[in-house]
Design a protein around this motif. Structure first.
Motif, PDB file in Angstrom:
ATOM      1  N   GLY A 259      -1.332  10.129  13.581  1.00  0.00           N
ATOM      2  CA  GLY A 259      -0.760   9.698  12.833  1.00  0.00           C
ATOM      3  C   GLY A 259      -0.956   7.543  13.381  1.00  0.00           C
ATOM      4  N   VAL A 260      -0.074   7.943  14.774  1.00  0.00           N
ATOM      5  CA  VAL A 260      -1.236   6.790  15.231  1.00  0.00           C
ATOM      6  C   VAL A 260      -2.961   5.863  14.810  1.00  0.00           C
ATOM      7  CG1 VAL A 260      -1.962   5.021  16.823  1.00  0.00           C
ATOM      8  CG2 VAL A 260       0.868   6.947  16.917  1.00  0.00           C
ATOM      9  N   ILE A 261      -3.941   7.722  14.845  1.00  0.00           N
ATOM     10  CA  ILE A 261      -5.196   7.222  14.859  1.00  0.00           C
ATOM     11  C   ILE A 261      -5.162   7.128  13.488  1.00  0.00           C
ATOM     12  CG2 ILE A 261      -6.909   8.200  14.767  1.00  0.00           C
ATOM     13  CD1 ILE A 261      -6.316   9.910  17.123  1.00  0.00           C
ATOM     14  N   VAL A 262      -4.530   7.747  12.379  1.00  0.00           N
ATOM     15  CA  VAL A 262      -4.804   7.158  10.404  1.00  0.00           C
ATOM     16  C   VAL A 262      -4.480   5.760  10.788  1.00  0.00           C
ATOM     17  CG1 VAL A 262      -4.260   8.141   9.059  1.00  0.00           C
ATOM     18  CG2 VAL A 262      -4.459   9.186  10.360  1.00  0.00           C
ATOM     19  N   PHE A 263      -3.252   4.920  10.981  1.00  0.00           N
ATOM     20  CA  PHE A 263      -2.637   3.757  11.267  1.00  0.00           C
ATOM     21  C   PHE A 263      -3.534   2.761  11.389  1.00  0.00           C
ATOM     22  CE2 PHE A 263       0.562   5.674   8.770  1.00  0.00           C
ATOM     23  CZ  PHE A 263       0.543   5.605   7.937  1.00  0.00           C
ATOM     24  N   ALA A 264      -3.988   4.000  12.898  1.00  0.00           N
ATOM     25  CA  ALA A 264      -4.999   2.777  13.260  1.00  0.00           C
ATOM     26  C   ALA A 264      -6.349   1.549  12.413  1.00  0.00           C
ATOM     27  CB  ALA A 264      -5.209   2.627  14.816  1.00  0.00           C
ATOM     28  N   THR A 265      -7.082   2.976  11.909  1.00  0.00           N
ATOM     29  CA  THR A 265      -8.318   2.867  11.505  1.00  0.00           C
ATOM     30  C   THR A 265      -8.400   2.816   9.879  1.00  0.00           C
ATOM     31  OG1 THR A 265      -8.282   5.443  11.035  1.00  0.00           O
ATOM     32  CG2 THR A 265      -9.448   4.697  12.869  1.00  0.00           C
ATOM     33  N   THR A 266      -7.473   2.848   8.973  1.00  0.00           N
ATOM     34  CA  THR A 266      -7.166   2.459   7.667  1.00  0.00           C
ATOM     35  C   THR A 266      -6.535   1.412   7.626  1.00  0.00           C
ATOM     36  OG1 THR A 266      -6.892   4.916   7.487  1.00  0.00           O
ATOM     37  CG2 THR A 266      -6.077   3.820   6.167  1.00  0.00           C
ATOM     38  N   ASP A 267      -7.276   0.450   6.604  1.00  0.00           N
ATOM     39  CA  ASP A 267      -6.420  -1.123   6.040  1.00  0.00           C
ATOM     40  C   ASP A 267      -5.000  -0.613   4.740  1.00  0.00           C
ATOM     41  OD1 ASP A 267      -6.897  -3.813   5.258  1.00  0.00           O
ATOM     42  OD2 ASP A 267      -6.512  -3.062   3.377  1.00  0.00           O
ATOM     43  N   PRO A 268      -4.630  -1.285   5.254  1.00  0.00           N
ATOM     44  CA  PRO A 268      -2.957  -0.459   4.184  1.00  0.00           C
ATOM     45  C   PRO A 268      -3.455  -0.719   3.214  1.00  0.00           C
ATOM     46  CG  PRO A 268      -2.810  -1.984   6.125  1.00  0.00           C
ATOM     47  CD  PRO A 268      -3.779  -2.333   6.169  1.00  0.00           C
ATOM     48  N   THR A 269      -4.679  -1.785   1.872  1.00  0.00           N
ATOM     49  CA  THR A 269      -4.582  -2.190   0.750  1.00  0.00           C
ATOM     50  C   THR A 269      -5.573  -0.540   0.620  1.00  0.00           C
ATOM     51  OG1 THR A 269      -4.867  -4.446   1.104  1.00  0.00           O
ATOM     52  CG2 THR A 269      -5.373  -3.341  -1.215  1.00  0.00           C
ATOM     53  N   ASP A 270      -6.244  -0.247   1.363  1.00  0.00           N
ATOM     54  CA  ASP A 270      -7.391   1.037   0.530  1.00  0.00           C
ATOM     55  C   ASP A 270      -6.152   2.369   0.938  1.00  0.00           C
ATOM     56  OD1 ASP A 270      -9.014  -0.259   0.831  1.00  0.00           O
ATOM     57  OD2 ASP A 270      -9.767   0.414   2.573  1.00  0.00           O
ATOM     58  N   LEU A 271      -4.928   1.897   1.593  1.00  0.00           N
ATOM     59  CA  LEU A 271      -4.430   3.748   1.844  1.00  0.00           C
ATOM     60  C   LEU A 271      -3.694   3.561   0.270  1.00  0.00           C
ATOM     61  CD1 LEU A 271      -3.317   5.819   3.168  1.00  0.00           C
ATOM     62  CD2 LEU A 271      -1.520   4.416   4.007  1.00  0.00           C
ATOM     63  N   ALA A 272      -3.088   2.289   0.315  1.00  0.00           N
ATOM     64  CA  ALA A 272      -2.123   2.005  -1.454  1.00  0.00           C
ATOM     65  C   ALA A 272      -2.949   2.483  -2.380  1.00  0.00           C
ATOM     66  CB  ALA A 272      -1.976   1.130  -1.306  1.00  0.00           C
ATOM     67  N   ASP A 273      -4.460   2.220  -2.509  1.00  0.00           N
ATOM     68  CA  ASP A 273      -5.296   2.128  -3.585  1.00  0.00           C
ATOM     69  C   ASP A 273      -5.424   4.213  -3.875  1.00  0.00           C
ATOM     70  OD1 ASP A 273      -5.181  -0.186  -4.508  1.00  0.00           O
ATOM     71  OD2 ASP A 273      -6.857  -0.924  -3.682  1.00  0.00           O
ATOM     72  N   ALA A 274      -5.902   4.788  -3.059  1.00  0.00           N
ATOM     73  CA  ALA A 274      -5.811   6.201  -2.352  1.00  0.00           C
ATOM     74  C   ALA A 274      -4.610   6.849  -2.858  1.00  0.00           C
ATOM     75  CB  ALA A 274      -6.500   6.623  -0.769  1.00  0.00           C
ATOM     76  N   LEU A 275      -3.511   6.156  -2.259  1.00  0.00           N
ATOM     77  CA  LEU A 275      -2.570   6.763  -2.476  1.00  0.00           C
ATOM     78  C   LEU A 275      -2.267   7.416  -4.254  1.00  0.00           C
ATOM     79  CD1 LEU A 275       0.040   6.049   0.023  1.00  0.00           C
ATOM     80  CD2 LEU A 275      -0.986   8.568   0.568  1.00  0.00           C
ATOM     81  N   VAL A 276      -2.392   6.339  -4.726  1.00  0.00           N
ATOM     82  CA  VAL A 276      -1.963   5.712  -6.181  1.00  0.00           C
ATOM     83  C   VAL A 276      -3.327   7.125  -6.805  1.00  0.00           C
ATOM     84  CG1 VAL A 276      -2.155   4.148  -8.351  1.00  0.00           C
ATOM     85  CG2 VAL A 276      -1.024   3.568  -6.636  1.00  0.00           C
ATOM     86  N   GLN A 277      -4.331   6.635  -6.148  1.00  0.00           N
ATOM     87  CA  GLN A 277      -5.688   7.194  -7.398  1.00  0.00           C
ATOM     88  C   GLN A 277      -5.825   8.374  -7.302  1.00  0.00           C
ATOM     89  OE1 GLN A 277      -9.624   5.074  -7.198  1.00  0.00           O
ATOM     90  NE2 GLN A 277      -7.621   2.645  -6.290  1.00  0.00           N
ATOM     91  N   ASN A 278      -5.679   8.536  -5.639  1.00  0.00           N
ATOM     92  CA  ASN A 278      -6.652  10.293  -5.504  1.00  0.00           C
ATOM     93  C   ASN A 278      -5.179  11.480  -5.043  1.00  0.00           C
ATOM     94  OD1 ASN A 278      -8.488   8.538  -3.228  1.00  0.00           O
ATOM     95  ND2 ASN A 278      -8.831   9.903  -5.000  1.00  0.00           N
TER      96      ASN A 278
END
Length: 266
Positions: free
Chosen positions: A123-142
């Protein structure tokens, strides 16, 4: 100041994967490791996690600075088990009055500490390598998560770094009014609770204003929304999810083969 910005090289092969794929891989990697109390399976998992860090574009020293709360939690788990564990089986290593340390206690503590790291590090690695905006967009789109939830979580995530600054501002304002605890532990605890309550009230007020603003902008209208940045979920993302699941299953299988497997239930 709390810093939640990505700390990885954006051109790293695994850092460029879809945010939903990385999040799913972290979850599927962690779930099998929660089924055992032995130290072998999580030790293998941690070794794999550290081995793939270069593929995520993260330097181990930088990751340690981001994951220091895990070190504090591991120390707390170790001390708690050494002092209060009910099972004192095995060879006695230390007998100092009320403190009785046995080999069984150390094995159990080691298993829990390693499992803590093995489950939390993805989980630490995921959030350390992910832009929060990209994560929100991906959650909605994918992942087809409701936009109101995803964008609300993104806004909350963006506001977290402000908490550290607000805590310092509240503390300095109270110090300017002569409200200080000095060296009195009871006064320090009372001041800490009071400051935390003030910070909580401010966070609730900000969250209420944010919810009203989002409703005013039609986040709950049900009308399909457009996206400035498309998030594609391709074959490489599926391979990441499948690979994480396979590694976790392999670590569990090795533990069972070696006879060290200790099920969490049963």
């Amino acid at each position: 100041m709390i810093d939640l910005a990505p700390i990885a090289r954006p051109d790293a092969p695994l850092a460029r994967r879809n945010p939903v794929a990385k999040l799913a891989a972290a979850v599927l990697f962690a779930i099998p490791l929660m089924a055992t109390l032995d130290p072998v399976a999580p030790a293998i998992a941690i070794a794999v996690e550290l081995a793939v860090l270069p593929l995520f574009g993260i330097h181990p020293r930088v990751l340690v600075r981001r994951a220091w709360p895990l070190l504090a939690a591991a120390g707390g788990v170790l001390v708690t088990l050494v002092l209060f564990a009910a099972d004192r089986s095995g060879r006695v290593l230390l007998d100092a009055g009320p403190v009785l340390v046995t080999s069984g206690v150390l094995v159990t503590a080691l298993g829990l500490v390693l499992r803590l790291f093995a489950v939390a590090l993805p989980g630490v690695i995921v959030f350390a390598t992910t832009d929060p905006t990209d994560l929100a967009d991906a959650l909605v789109q994918n992942a087809k998560v409701p936009a109101r939830f995803a964008i609300g979580a993104l806004a909350a995530f963006r506001l977290v770094p402000l908490l550290g600054a607000e805590w310092q501002m509240i503390a300095m304002a109270r110090r300017a009014r002569g409200v200080e605890a000095g060296r009195n532990p009871a006064a320090r605890l009372r001041l800490f609770v009071s400051t935390a309550f003030t910070l909580l009230v401010g966070a609730i007020r900000r969250g209420t204003r944010l919810a009203v603003a989002m409703d005013a902008r039609g986040f709950d209208s049900g009308v399909p929304r457009t996206f400035a940045r498309r998030q594609h979920f391709g074959a490489a993302d599926w391979l990441l999810v499948a690979g994480a699941t396979a590694v976790a299953g392999t670590a569990l299988a090795i533990s069972i083969t070696l006879g060290t497997f200790r099920p969490l239930i049963g």
